[in-house]
Design a protein around this motif. Structure first.
Motif, PDB file in Angstrom:
ATOM      1  N   ASP A 225       0.441   1.837  -8.697  1.00  0.00           N
ATOM      2  CA  ASP A 225      -0.075   2.064  -7.350  1.00  0.00           C
ATOM      3  C   ASP A 225       1.079   2.441  -6.425  1.00  0.00           C
ATOM      4  O   ASP A 225       2.259   2.240  -6.748  1.00  0.00           O
ATOM      5  N   LEU A 226       0.722   2.965  -5.248  1.00  0.00           N
ATOM      6  CA  LEU A 226       1.731   3.467  -4.319  1.00  0.00           C
ATOM      7  C   LEU A 226       1.664   2.712  -3.000  1.00  0.00           C
ATOM      8  O   LEU A 226       0.576   2.384  -2.514  1.00  0.00           O
ATOM      9  N   VAL A 227       2.825   2.459  -2.411  1.00  0.00           N
ATOM     10  CA  VAL A 227       2.908   1.990  -1.038  1.00  0.00           C
ATOM     11  C   VAL A 227       3.759   2.994  -0.279  1.00  0.00           C
ATOM     12  O   VAL A 227       4.879   3.321  -0.693  1.00  0.00           O
ATOM     13  N   ARG A 252      -5.263   5.571  -8.892  1.00  0.00           N
ATOM     14  CA  ARG A 252      -4.463   4.407  -8.524  1.00  0.00           C
ATOM     15  C   ARG A 252      -4.556   4.235  -7.018  1.00  0.00           C
ATOM     16  O   ARG A 252      -4.827   5.188  -6.279  1.00  0.00           O
ATOM     17  N   TYR A 253      -4.314   3.038  -6.559  1.00  0.00           N
ATOM     18  CA  TYR A 253      -4.484   2.741  -5.144  1.00  0.00           C
ATOM     19  C   TYR A 253      -3.241   3.146  -4.350  1.00  0.00           C
ATOM     20  O   TYR A 253      -2.111   3.038  -4.841  1.00  0.00           O
ATOM     21  N   VAL A 254      -3.481   3.612  -3.136  1.00  0.00           N
ATOM     22  CA  VAL A 254      -2.405   4.038  -2.249  1.00  0.00           C
ATOM     23  C   VAL A 254      -2.552   3.287  -0.931  1.00  0.00           C
ATOM     24  O   VAL A 254      -3.596   3.380  -0.273  1.00  0.00           O
ATOM     25  N   ASP A 255      -1.533   2.526  -0.555  1.00  0.00           N
ATOM     26  CA  ASP A 255      -1.493   1.831   0.737  1.00  0.00           C
ATOM     27  C   ASP A 255      -0.533   2.574   1.647  1.00  0.00           C
ATOM     28  O   ASP A 255       0.657   2.732   1.303  1.00  0.00           O
ATOM     29  N   VAL A 256      -1.021   3.011   2.805  1.00  0.00           N
ATOM     30  CA  VAL A 256      -0.194   3.726   3.774  1.00  0.00           C
ATOM     31  C   VAL A 256      -0.053   2.873   5.027  1.00  0.00           C
ATOM     32  O   VAL A 256      -1.052   2.430   5.609  1.00  0.00           O
ATOM     33  N   PHE A 257       1.194   2.664   5.454  1.00  0.00           N
ATOM     34  CA  PHE A 257       1.492   1.946   6.690  1.00  0.00           C
ATOM     35  C   PHE A 257       2.106   2.933   7.680  1.00  0.00           C
ATOM     36  O   PHE A 257       3.097   3.595   7.365  1.00  0.00           O
TER      37      PHE A 257
END
Length: 366
Positions: A225-227, A252-257
């Motif tokens: 997964d990606l951050v 895959r999951y991607v979390d964007v801040f």
């Protein structure tokens, strides 16, 4: 030493003056940093060749030719001899002469190989210019030939307002069928290039692009997964990476801040939220550090600590240097190894590009 070097270079070889900007302050600093890095890498052959190869390819956009290298070497050695004082010796002179010869050969070879597959520069017309407020403009250009790049990479840009001064901007999207590129540019105080692009540029104006560079790209073979962490116009390469993940169909999951000082400065958040509505694997969170709002408060590194764990993720960071440095340290403390935390160099990429891990060498057998 660098002031003396350029003085004698232009006196002895005036034909090379046109390769350099009028203001040499930044150029002198880059020369010294380049020399220091070469000295640092003198016992690391793989990275030395990689670094000098990057230098050679990058110098094509300045108009450097093979015939210029002897002139530069002659004046460089003269400057080193003058300022080394009594430390200069025939042995040291021979060592630097040999070293410069090797460096020049690697640079010329890399430039020659590069010239076989792509031009040194692309002329590009500005076809769209939108001012977004807070000193930020979205600028779309159309290169005169196909401009190859991978989402997450950056291009060097030269403008007619500051010839020979190149700055680095990331396209905010995956490659398009029409070959246009859109950059998000923030006007930096006293910025030689950014001020012109944001406040003076108009559709029809011409700029020049150097080849795409950078290693902040997705590995389609990875299933982690990606951050992603974006501050200000650092949203541009992050948006391109998310588009690339969607294009590749990566499950895959991607979390964007997304971070800023105030809610009004949360640049690019609306675009990211719209993308998240169409992709179940994409989560977008915003953080504000300098005003009370409903939602997440604090700097991006602080907010990152509240989520996770991130130790099984690949990380991509883009934005102000302090934010990237602190966020990188936060993610490292949470267990992401350095080779999986990717961000672009802060100033001159060719001088700061990440090195390959040094190879561990077995001790010789008796």
């Amino acid at each position: 030493m660098t002031v003396y070097f350029y003085a004698i270079l232009f006196t002895r070889h005036p034909e090379v003056r046109g390769l350099f900007p009028d203001n040499l302050d930044a150029q002198r600093d880059r020369l010294l940093r380049g020399l220091l890095r070469i000295v640092d890498l003198v016992d690391d052959t793989e990275n030395l060749i990689r670094f000098c190869g990057r230098l050679g390819r990058d110098h094509r956009k300045f108009g450097a030719l093979d015939g210029h290298y002897p002139a530069v070497g002659e004046c460089l050695l003269a400057a080193l001899a003058r300022y080394a004082g009594p430390a200069w010796s025939p042995e040291l002179a021979a060592a630097w002469t040999h070293a410069y010869g090797v460096i020049a050969q690697v640079m010329m070879h890399a430039a020659g190989e590069d010239a076989r597959t792509r031009p040194a520069v692309w002329n590009a017309k500005i076809v769209h210019h939108v001012y977004r407020g807070h000193g930020i403009a979205e600028i779309t250009v159309l290169p005169d030939a196909l401009y190859p790049y991978t989402a997450g990479q950056y291009a060097s840009v030269e403008t007619p307002w500051q010839p020979k001064a190149w700055r680095y901007y990331s396209p905010a999207h995956v490659p398009r069928p029409d070959n246009t590129l859109t950059f998000h540019v923030r006007a930096v105080a006293h910025g030689q290039v950014s001020q012109g692009l944001v406040y003076s540029a108009r559709p029809g104006d011409m700029v020049r692009l150097g080849p795409a560079q950078g290693d902040m790209t997705l590995d389609p073979r990875s299933d982690r997964d990606l951050v992603c962490v974006a501050g200000g116009t650092g949203m541009a390469p992050i948006k391109a990476l998310v588009e690339d993940a969607a294009r590749l169909g990566i499950e895959r999951y991607v979390d964007v801040f997304v971070g800023a000082r105030t809610a009004e400065e949360l640049y690019g958040l609306d675009d990211m939220l719209r993308m998240s509505q169409g992709h179940h694997w994409l989560s977008v969170r915003a953080a504000v550090s300098h005003e009370p709002i409903a939602g997440l408060q604090g700097t991006l590194p602080q907010v990152l600590n509240e989520f996770g764990p991130w130790n099984w993720h690949d990380a991509f960071l883009s934005g102000p240097a302090d934010m990237v440095t602190q966020a990188s340290a936060t993610l490292a403390r949470q267990g992401i190894p350095p080779e999986r935390i990717r961000f672009d160099p802060f100033d001159v990429p060719v001088l700061e590009a990440a090195l390959l891990p040094r190879q561990l060498r077995e001790p010789p057998e008796d």
